[in-house]
Write a protein that holds these residues in place. Structure first.
Motif, PDB file in Angstrom:
ATOM      1  N   THR A 102      -3.941 -12.061 -36.279  1.00 21.74           N
ATOM      2  CA  THR A 102      -4.456 -10.755 -36.693  1.00 21.74           C
ATOM      3  C   THR A 102      -5.182 -10.081 -35.545  1.00 21.74           C
ATOM      4  O   THR A 102      -5.006  -8.883 -35.289  1.00 21.74           O
ATOM      5  N   ARG A 103      -5.996 -10.858 -34.845  1.00 21.49           N
ATOM      6  CA  ARG A 103      -6.728 -10.306 -33.705  1.00 21.49           C
ATOM      7  C   ARG A 103      -5.766  -9.820 -32.617  1.00 21.49           C
ATOM      8  O   ARG A 103      -5.962  -8.764 -32.010  1.00 21.49           O
ATOM      9  N   ASP A 104      -4.706 -10.583 -32.390  1.00 18.85           N
ATOM     10  CA  ASP A 104      -3.730 -10.188 -31.380  1.00 18.85           C
ATOM     11  C   ASP A 104      -3.012  -8.909 -31.784  1.00 18.85           C
ATOM     12  O   ASP A 104      -2.777  -8.021 -30.951  1.00 18.85           O
ATOM     13  N   LEU A 105      -2.667  -8.799 -33.059  1.00 19.42           N
ATOM     14  CA  LEU A 105      -2.007  -7.592 -33.560  1.00 19.42           C
ATOM     15  C   LEU A 105      -2.892  -6.365 -33.371  1.00 19.42           C
ATOM     16  O   LEU A 105      -2.448  -5.319 -32.878  1.00 19.42           O
ATOM     17  N   LEU A 106      -4.160  -6.485 -33.732  1.00 21.27           N
ATOM     18  CA  LEU A 106      -5.098  -5.369 -33.589  1.00 21.27           C
ATOM     19  C   LEU A 106      -5.390  -5.074 -32.126  1.00 21.27           C
ATOM     20  O   LEU A 106      -5.579  -3.914 -31.737  1.00 21.27           O
ATOM     21  N   ARG A 107      -5.448  -6.111 -31.315  1.00 25.90           N
ATOM     22  CA  ARG A 107      -5.725  -5.905 -29.899  1.00 25.90           C
ATOM     23  C   ARG A 107      -4.635  -5.056 -29.260  1.00 25.90           C
ATOM     24  O   ARG A 107      -4.922  -4.122 -28.491  1.00 25.90           O
ATOM     25  N   ARG A 108      -3.383  -5.360 -29.583  1.00 26.39           N
ATOM     26  CA  ARG A 108      -2.277  -4.598 -28.999  1.00 26.39           C
ATOM     27  C   ARG A 108      -2.232  -3.180 -29.565  1.00 26.39           C
ATOM     28  O   ARG A 108      -1.835  -2.245 -28.872  1.00 26.39           O
ATOM     29  N   PHE A 109      -2.631  -3.021 -30.821  1.00 23.77           N
ATOM     30  CA  PHE A 109      -2.667  -1.683 -31.404  1.00 23.77           C
ATOM     31  C   PHE A 109      -3.691  -0.798 -30.701  1.00 23.77           C
ATOM     32  O   PHE A 109      -3.423   0.362 -30.380  1.00 23.77           O
ATOM     33  N   HIS A 110      -4.885  -1.317 -30.467  1.00 20.28           N
ATOM     34  CA  HIS A 110      -5.975  -0.505 -29.913  1.00 20.28           C
ATOM     35  C   HIS A 110      -5.941  -0.393 -28.384  1.00 20.28           C
ATOM     36  O   HIS A 110      -6.670   0.445 -27.826  1.00 20.28           O
ATOM     37  N   GLN A 111      -5.145  -1.199 -27.724  1.00 22.48           N
ATOM     38  CA  GLN A 111      -5.181  -1.230 -26.255  1.00 22.48           C
ATOM     39  C   GLN A 111      -4.978   0.130 -25.604  1.00 22.48           C
ATOM     40  O   GLN A 111      -5.764   0.524 -24.728  1.00 22.48           O
ATOM     41  N   PRO A 112      -3.944   0.915 -25.971  1.00 25.60           N
ATOM     42  CA  PRO A 112      -3.775   2.215 -25.297  1.00 25.60           C
ATOM     43  C   PRO A 112      -4.927   3.180 -25.551  1.00 25.60           C
ATOM     44  O   PRO A 112      -5.307   3.952 -24.669  1.00 25.60           O
ATOM     45  N   PHE A 113      -5.520   3.119 -26.744  1.00 31.85           N
ATOM     46  CA  PHE A 113      -6.654   3.997 -27.035  1.00 31.85           C
ATOM     47  C   PHE A 113      -7.885   3.580 -26.241  1.00 31.85           C
ATOM     48  O   PHE A 113      -8.626   4.429 -25.726  1.00 31.85           O
TER      49      PHE A 113
END
Length: 536
Positions: free
Chosen positions: A507-518
């Protein structure tokens, strides 16, 4: 200072297609007699039966048909008719009959264990790559078009008739005098709606009421009361330490007399909403909001008249509020105008704050958006909270957001009320860069202080000093500084929530990749790599 607009790409979910598969055929097929629904064989019927007796035979055979089969056939026929009728009634004129709406995606298969979560993470990798590509590859977005001040004023003429264009000189807080009609038996707080929802404010009003007339200013046979707005606003984000910061600031002798931390007036209550799920209730007038700062106004008035021993310091008193919805919540417009298909809110909270108070100080507290979301999930009391449930809600929310940005601009998806209501967790609140850039369209960068919760927790003294410098208040005494640093943390995680443990690594990895560009855009804007949260 710009942000890529997500306009390209097309990830609109398509209806499932079904292919016909050949069934295995037995070798004896065709050799063995197959009895049909009305099969006359094996009925001991003479082969030379006269044709005229066939109708009678058919009637006799129908009588032998099971009533259960007939009823089943009729029920199946009725059910088929109802299903087809429902599809016709729900026909979407904008697309095909079976095309789902962008915000009604098919739920993904959600893992129920850590190992399954890792497997699910790999399945989500393709979608995440598409989402990151959509966010990162679009052209830099054009700045938000700020509405004309005239249009802002027209939306709430009463607000701008109560608050003047200029404030009293020589006073640090934004204050002014308002004529007060002193009639016998008039209670200045009798209709304040905040007293109905806050026992502490009701108690304060009882104290203010007792000596209210003593704080009136008399001139030319008229009575005036001092009115004040907050000097600073802590505007967000939720679960980023705003409560703790607010209460520590109140320990400074120049930052006093704040009655309520989160009035949520600019975003909700002035429109008549306390909680949007409860629907429209009653609009809180601006006078009710100003009453929240009357305790500070009374102390400042004593400094103006010289009735207080430290009247010079009273003139330097400031007050503030810390509604964590002010930065992001602009949903009221969609509830006020449900018939309008606005892709973005026509006005934002900062448009009104800037129009009445262009020199306001803005403080923003941010936190690793991944950890913020989990803390936000745990904070709200709901049944069956778990790391499994959180992973499911995150996956669904990411899919919904991806569907939106494939068709609309990034800002539209971040502010979209329908999308926000459909997402199981408040994923959009972590897209900090969109909100910050929109605040910078009306306020100067020097008026906004952006802090990280991680820095605040690691070095409280240094971070608090930075806030005091930003607010231009004097240094603390050693005693006051000791009291400030020793104060217990506010709004910490409940024991039962701590017992649930951390989120899944997947879950943390999924969210990390989602927020990375922002986060990268935020770090570049603020010239601070700490906002990448790469080492969190």
């Amino acid at each position: 200072m710009s942000l890529s607009d997500c306009k390209n790409g097309s990830n609109t979910p398509r209806p499932h297609s079904y292919s016909l598969h050949s069934l295995p055929i037995a070798d004896t097929y065709g050799k063995r007699p197959v009895q049909t629904f009305l099969d006359f064989r094996d009925m001991n019927v003479p082969e030379n039966l006269d044709v005229k007796h066939v109708p009678m035979l058919l009637f006799t055979n129908l009588q032998r048909i099971s009533k259960v089969k007939v009823v089943s056939f009729l029920l199946g026929l009725t059910l088929t008719f109802l299903i087809m009728a429902s599809y016709v009634l729900m026909w979407d004129k904008k697309g095909l009959l079976f095309t789902p709406s962008p915000y009604q995606l098919r739920p993904a298969a959600i893992p129920t264990s850590t190992a399954a979560a890792r497997a699910s993470s790999k399945k989500n990798l393709v979608n995440m790559k598409v989402l990151v590509k959509v966010i990162s590859s679009t052209q830099e977005r054009t700045p938000r078009k700020v509405p004309d001040e005239k249009d802002v004023i027209e939306t709430d003429s009463h607000l701008f008739s109560v608050i003047p264009h200029h404030f009293l000189p020589g006073i640090k807080s934004p204050c002014w005098y308002e004529e007060f009609s002193r009639k016998p038996g008039i209670d200045p707080y009798r209709r304040n709606l905040f007293t109905l929802h806050s026992k502490s404010f009701k108690t304060v009003c009882d104290r203010l009421r007792a000596n209210f007339n003593q704080h009136l200013y008399h001139r030319d046979g008229k009575d005036f009361r001092l009115r004040c707005l907050p000097y600073f606003y802590i505007i967000g984000q939720p679960k980023c330490g705003t409560t703790d910061l607010f209460h520590r600031l109140l320990l400074h002798p120049e930052v006093k007399f704040n009655i309520m931390k989160e009035p949520h007036w600019w975003t909700r209550k002035r429109f008549g909403y306390i909680r949007f799920k409860d629907g429209f209730q009653e609009s809180f007038p601006v006078e009710d909001y100003l009453d929240l700062f009357d305790l500070a106004a009374h102390n400042i008035q004593e400094g103006i008249t010289g009735n207080s021993s430290g009247h010079h310091r009273a003139l330097q008193l400031i007050t503030g509020e810390a509604s964590a919805s002010t930065m992001w919540d602009n949903q009221a417009w969609s509830y006020l105008h449900p018939d309008k298909e606005e892709t973005e809110p026509p006005f934002l909270a900062q448009d009104f704050i800037h129009a009445v108070q262009p020199d306001a100080k803005i403080i923003i507290m941010l936190r690793d958006p991944v950890e913020r979301l989990y803390s936000d999930y745990l904070y709200f009391k709901m049944a069956n909270k778990s790391a499994d449930d959180f992973h499911q809600k995150v996956t669904e929310s990411v899919q919904l957001f991806q569907s939106c940005v494939s068709e609309r601009s990034l800002r539209s998806c971040v502010y979209n009320t329908s999308l926000s209501n459909n997402m199981p967790v408040r994923l959009n609140l972590g897209v900090y860069i969109v909100f910050l850039l929109d605040w910078l369209t009306v306020f100067n960068k020097e008026q906004i202080l952006v802090l990280r919760l991680e820095d605040y927790a690691e070095n409280l003294k240094e971070t608090i000093k930075k806030v005091f410098d930003f607010l231009s208040v004097g240094p603390l005494s050693e005693q006051a500084e000791a009291a400030l640093t020793k104060r217990p943390m506010s709004n910490t995680r409940r024991v039962e929530d701590r017992n649930l443990g951390p989120m899944f690594p997947a879950t943390r990895d999924l969210l990390r990749r989602f927020h990375q560009p922002f986060n990268h855009k935020l770090g570049n804007l603020l010239n601070n790599k700490g906002f990448l949260w790469s080492n969190t």
